[in-house]
Motif scaffolding. Structure first.
Motif, PDB file in Angstrom:
ATOM      1  N   ASP A  33       0.880  -0.983   0.046  1.00  0.00           N
ATOM      2  CA  ASP A  33       0.010  -0.096   0.077  1.00  0.00           C
ATOM      3  C   ASP A  33       0.916   1.054   0.008  1.00  0.00           C
ATOM      4  O   ASP A  33       0.634   2.226  -0.692  1.00  0.00           O
ATOM      5  CB  ASP A  33      -1.020   0.072   1.277  1.00  0.00           C
ATOM      6  N   ASN A  34       2.037   1.184   0.710  1.00  0.00           N
ATOM      7  CA  ASN A  34       2.733   2.302   0.664  1.00  0.00           C
ATOM      8  C   ASN A  34       3.453   2.788  -0.539  1.00  0.00           C
ATOM      9  O   ASN A  34       3.611   3.760  -0.862  1.00  0.00           O
ATOM     10  CB  ASN A  34       3.780   2.140   1.854  1.00  0.00           C
TER      11      ASN A  34
ATOM     12  N   GLU B 104       0.912   4.042  -2.869  1.00  0.00           N
ATOM     13  CA  GLU B 104       0.738   5.613  -2.426  1.00  0.00           C
ATOM     14  C   GLU B 104       1.830   6.610  -2.927  1.00  0.00           C
ATOM     15  O   GLU B 104       1.741   7.663  -3.583  1.00  0.00           O
ATOM     16  CB  GLU B 104       0.404   5.729  -0.837  1.00  0.00           C
TER      17      GLU B 104
ATOM     18  N   LYS C 169       1.989   9.628  -5.818  1.00  0.00           N
ATOM     19  CA  LYS C 169       2.729  10.909  -5.333  1.00  0.00           C
ATOM     20  C   LYS C 169       3.449  11.220  -6.523  1.00  0.00           C
ATOM     21  O   LYS C 169       3.806  12.274  -6.965  1.00  0.00           O
ATOM     22  CB  LYS C 169       3.119  11.182  -4.186  1.00  0.00           C
TER      23      LYS C 169
ATOM     24  N   SER D  64      -5.296   1.868  -5.883  1.00  0.00           N
ATOM     25  CA  SER D  64      -5.214   2.486  -4.765  1.00  0.00           C
ATOM     26  C   SER D  64      -6.845   2.696  -3.950  1.00  0.00           C
ATOM     27  O   SER D  64      -7.036   2.254  -3.123  1.00  0.00           O
ATOM     28  CB  SER D  64      -4.781   4.062  -4.724  1.00  0.00           C
TER      29      SER D  64
END
Length: 89
Positions: free
Chosen positions: A15-16, A19, A23, A62
């Motif tokens: 998940d990190n 994300e 970005k 996401s």
């Protein structure tokens, strides 16, 4: 530039990482928009389209993960005994 991330790669990312990738692509898109305004280049337009497409795929991943977590949370909260029995047997 073609898609760098396929569905298999996205599925294996944490998940990190997803994300962080969102970005990073968002910053890349902003940079391409800024340079496009300055130069009016069709070359950067192609990169912009590819980056926006990539962003859409990562954003969809996401959002799917978020909805899946929310659904799991609601399920666990609504049927805790049944959920625990399922895990124990």
């Amino acid at each position: 530039m073609r898609r760098k991330l396929d569905t298999d790669t996205l599925g294996k990312m944490s998940d990190n990482e997803v994300e962080f990738t969102l970005k990073k692509i968002r910053m890349e898109i902003q940079s391409l928009l800024d340079s496009r305004r300055k130069r009016k280049s069709s070359y950067s337009h192609e990169f912009l389209i590819d980056a926006q497409t990539e962003y859409c795929y990562v954003k969809r991943e996401s959002e799917s993960r978020f909805r899946r977590k929310e659904a799991h949370k609601a399920y666990v909260e609504s049927k805790p005994r049944q959920y625990e029995e399922t895990l124990l047997h």
